[in-house]
Every structure is written in C-alpha cells, then in structure tokens.
Design an enzyme around this catalytic site. Structure first.
Site, PDB file in Angstrom:
ATOM      1  N   GLY A 122      18.852  46.219  64.998  1.00 49.00           N
ATOM      2  CA  GLY A 122      18.176  47.084  65.948  1.00 49.00           C
ATOM      3  C   GLY A 122      18.155  48.514  65.430  1.00 49.00           C
ATOM      4  O   GLY A 122      18.921  48.890  64.539  1.00 49.00           O
ATOM      5  N   CYS A 123      17.279  49.328  66.013  1.00 43.92           N
ATOM      6  CA  CYS A 123      17.137  50.714  65.552  1.00 43.92           C
ATOM      7  C   CYS A 123      18.363  51.555  65.899  1.00 43.92           C
ATOM      8  O   CYS A 123      18.951  52.196  65.015  1.00 43.92           O
ATOM      9  CB  CYS A 123      15.868  51.332  66.127  1.00 43.92           C
ATOM     10  SG  CYS A 123      15.663  51.149  67.922  1.00 43.92           S
TER      11      CYS A 123
END
Length: 313
Positions: A122-123
């Site tokens: 995920g970012c």
C-alpha cells in the site's frame, strides 16, 4: 525468459490498472486485454490467464481472492498457471505471498524475483514501513514503542469517484479520515515494520492530485540509548545504501507533498530538535508512483527478469 513476456491486467480500467498499463510502456512486455464487454466473464478471464506469463490483479479484495482462486484452479487442473501480482490488500500479510517491497531487507528482491505470488504494498505502508523497519531492526526502537503515524495523500489515491469529485467540485481542501482507527493498511504496517503494538494511524487527503507525506513524531528519550537525530539518519542511510529509488535526504524547515509526483522515488528524512529531544521522521513519495503503480512495475520487472522501467526515477 524466451521471447517477450505477456501480461494481463485484471481490472485495467481502474486508477491503479491504468497507471500500471501506462508504465508498462517502459518494459519489453506484451500487454493483453479482454474486450470491455467480456471483462467480467469468468470463462474469458480464465482463458486469458492461461495464455499469459503474469496476471496483475487491480481489483477489490474479494474479487482479488476470487481471481487468485481461479489461478489456483488452473494449476490444480494441470493447466499453465501464470504468476500473480496483486494490488489489493487481500494478501499483504498472507504468509503464502511475498510482500513486494524490494528495499525492505536483504533478500527481499530475490524473494520477489522467484515467487509465484507477490502482493504489492500500500502507499501509506510503503512510507511507514520504510521509516520504522530499519530503526526496529537496529534496536533503536522497541517493537512495543507507542507509534503514531500521520499521513496526507493526493486525492488520486481515492479512486475514480474521489478524483471526479475533486476535479468537478474543487474540494474539500483537506479531509481527515479513518478516525475509527481501523484502517485497512494497519495490519501490514504493524507486521512488516516489526511492531508488536498496533500504531495509531491517521490518514488524510488534500486537494492536490498526486503526492504523499507520511510523518512519525518521536520523543528521542523514549528510544533505546541516548539516540540523536543524526543516529536515526545514519541507520536509515545505511539501510538504503545503494538503492536506486529510496534515498535519505537532508531535512529542512518544511516539506511539500507533491514534489515527487510523476516519479517512482521515495525520500526519507529525520527532522530533529536536539534541545527538545524530539524528532519527526518523514517519507515523501508519489501515492501513484512508489506507492502504487510504480511499485508494481518494479515488482513486475523483478518477477519477469527484466530491466527496470525506463520512466524517470
């Protein structure tokens, strides 16, 4: 690998899928697609999966699990099952999947290179893990340290609906969310950082398209030994020495979130005030670059034994 590798993006019409497809122009691969009217046809998808080397899943969690099950059924039936890169949160802490953060530690890139199942990070976790894992592994921060993570992302991370709302209506200027403290990224942050105490994670969205800052405030006296800001920086710099995409930069009085928009880099900093014995760790990246599609291209290149993307770093 003989000939040009073939890739199918299941969910190519979404934000991440479109970003990956665009970035794949920098790799010597053939991208295969299903006609729009057949994208949800299980038979058409299965046939496509059997015909390619790698499937990239850009789907909601439940749909990703179904698609991964489809690949497993191909293998069980003796068919030609492709390798999988999944962009959802469905498998990020699954022990049967390799976490696709090559800079996370020694041997991680090789694990990605040889795995048949890789989960794209995920970012927000990319920034948080990038900052926390080296300090915990070095013994400077205890696994049960009470960590608070604050982060702001460009609105493109919210998908098509959020993008359209911001570009049509012009806002909101700033949106603090996830205040139930049950955000879907918390398990992977906790697991791969090496934390035993679940961190407090407070994400937000600003009125700018792309970019991200993840920040972690620290009281230096709560860390092991008489740690200074310079010590923290030295550990981070040693951990990422030689990395092409992750760098440790000098701290300044401020930080702009969208400076790295359009790149696949991540910058780490230690902002310290020694007289107050306080510090703030920051990670700056593009939420659609190193935080999503850029990371996917890095993993695809590793999985297919290809040179990295020709996109600007």
């Amino acid at each position: 690998m003989d000939g040009q590798a073939t890739v199918f993006i299941d969910g190519e019409a979404g934000t991440t899928g479109l970003g990956i497809r665009e970035r794949l122009r920098g790799l010597p691969v053939t991208v295969r697609s299903i006609a729009a009217e057949h994208r949800k046809d299980p038979s058409a998808r299965r046939d496509m999966m059997e015909s390619v080397d790698l499937v990239v899943l850009c789907l909601p969690d439940a749909a990703s699990r179904d698609a991964a099950g489809m690949v497993e059924s191909i293998a069980r039936a003796g068919g030609q099952a492709p390798r999988i890169l999944d962009a959802s949160t469905a498998f990020r802490v699954d022990p049967d999947w390799v976490y696709g953060f090559p800079e996370m530690g020694q041997g991680q890139a090789d694990a990605i290179r040889t795995s048949r199942q890789v989960s794209n990070p995920g970012c927000y976790p990319t920034g948080a893990i990038g900052l926390l894992r080296p300090l915990i592994r070095a013994g400077m921060m205890s696994p049960d340290h009470p960590v608070t993570i604050n982060a702001v992302s460009g609105y493109s991370g919210g998908g098509r609906t959020m993008i359209e709302a911001h570009e049509r209506d012009g806002g909101p200027a700033f949106d603090l969310y996830g205040l139930t403290l049950e955000h879907k990224h918390v398990p992977e942050i906790t697991h791969y950082s090496g934390l035993s105490r679940v961190p407090v994670f407070v994400p937000s969205v600003g009125h700018f398209p792309q970019g991200m800052i993840v920040s972690i405030p620290l009281h230096l006296d709560m860390l092991a030994g008489q740690v200074t800001g310079a010590d923290l920086r030295a550990v981070l710099a040693a951990f990422y020495a030689g990395s092409d995409l992750v760098s440790v930069q000098d701290a300044g009085p401020g930080l702009v979130a969208d400076t790295l928009a359009g790149t696949d880099r991540m910058e780490l900093r230690v902002h310290a005030n020694e007289s107050r014995r306080q510090a703030v760790l920051t990670a700056r990246l593009d939420n659609l670059g190193k935080g999503a599609s850029g990371a996917a291209i890095q993993n695809i290149a590793l999985m297919l034994g290809l040179a990295p993307s020709a996109r600007p770093a």
